[in-house]
Design a protein around this motif. Sequence first.
Motif, PDB file in Angstrom:
ATOM      1  N   GLN A  19    -118.670  75.484   7.193  1.00  0.00           N
ATOM      2  CA  GLN A  19    -119.121  75.456   5.810  1.00  0.00           C
ATOM      3  C   GLN A  19    -119.855  74.143   5.582  1.00  0.00           C
ATOM      4  N   GLN A  21    -121.344  71.505   2.684  1.00  0.00           N
ATOM      5  CA  GLN A  21    -121.352  71.075   1.290  1.00  0.00           C
ATOM      6  C   GLN A  21    -122.412  69.988   1.155  1.00  0.00           C
ATOM      7  N   HIS A  22    -123.099  69.983   0.028  1.00  0.00           N
ATOM      8  CA  HIS A  22    -124.110  68.975  -0.252  1.00  0.00           C
ATOM      9  C   HIS A  22    -123.509  68.033  -1.299  1.00  0.00           C
ATOM     10  N   ILE A  23    -123.299  66.762  -0.913  1.00  0.00           N
ATOM     11  CA  ILE A  23    -122.706  65.771  -1.817  1.00  0.00           C
ATOM     12  C   ILE A  23    -123.661  64.581  -1.880  1.00  0.00           C
ATOM     13  N   LYS A  27    -125.004  65.645   3.732  1.00  0.00           N
ATOM     14  CA  LYS A  27    -124.675  67.008   4.130  1.00  0.00           C
ATOM     15  C   LYS A  27    -123.339  66.920   4.862  1.00  0.00           C
ATOM     16  N   ASP A  70    -114.446  68.706  -0.562  1.00  0.00           N
ATOM     17  CA  ASP A  70    -113.474  69.661  -1.070  1.00  0.00           C
ATOM     18  C   ASP A  70    -112.900  70.504   0.076  1.00  0.00           C
TER      19      ASP A  70
END
Length: 187
Positions: A19, A21-23, A27, A70
Amino acid sequence: MTNTNDHEGSAAPRAGVEQVQHIGAWKVTMWLPLDSTSGNPREIRIEPHEEADPQEVARGITSTVLRQIDTAAFAAEVRPLVDLAHAGQQVVENFRRELAGLPKGVSDEYLAVLSALYVRFVNLGRRAPAQDLELWTGAKQATLKGHLRAARQRGFLTKVEGKAGGQLTDKAVEILKGTSVSNVRLP
């Protein structure tokens, strides 16, 4: 999210769930192998996002970025896939147990079952059915290729010149009717 991944620079693709996630400028890629007993990621890779502001990247990864990862959402999302993988592994284990119950050696029963599994993989469009057979039987590919040759020679599997394939013969179908392996769910 994907079912398999192919990390850049890795020796081979690894079966797992990934998975991204873009924070902020980052990346974050989390990965969990399909054989895992938990839903928490086994690996977390943080790298600059392709469209990130170079000045933000120059500041480096901060504790704020780390706190925003997360893992709980990842675990919740991958749990059904991990459960499905475990169920699939149980089917393989059941098949191997039934295969072990056949007469020892390269028996007619074994060759008929191996031929049926091979034909199934070919009909599913698998590019490397010998790799799939290796997973399902626990035998090495070279050994399995020899067994498939023997199956063709003994008349359980037809031959297709120059490529993977073939069909079960009537002889193989008759033998399969008398085996317990034919009752095991195949892919």
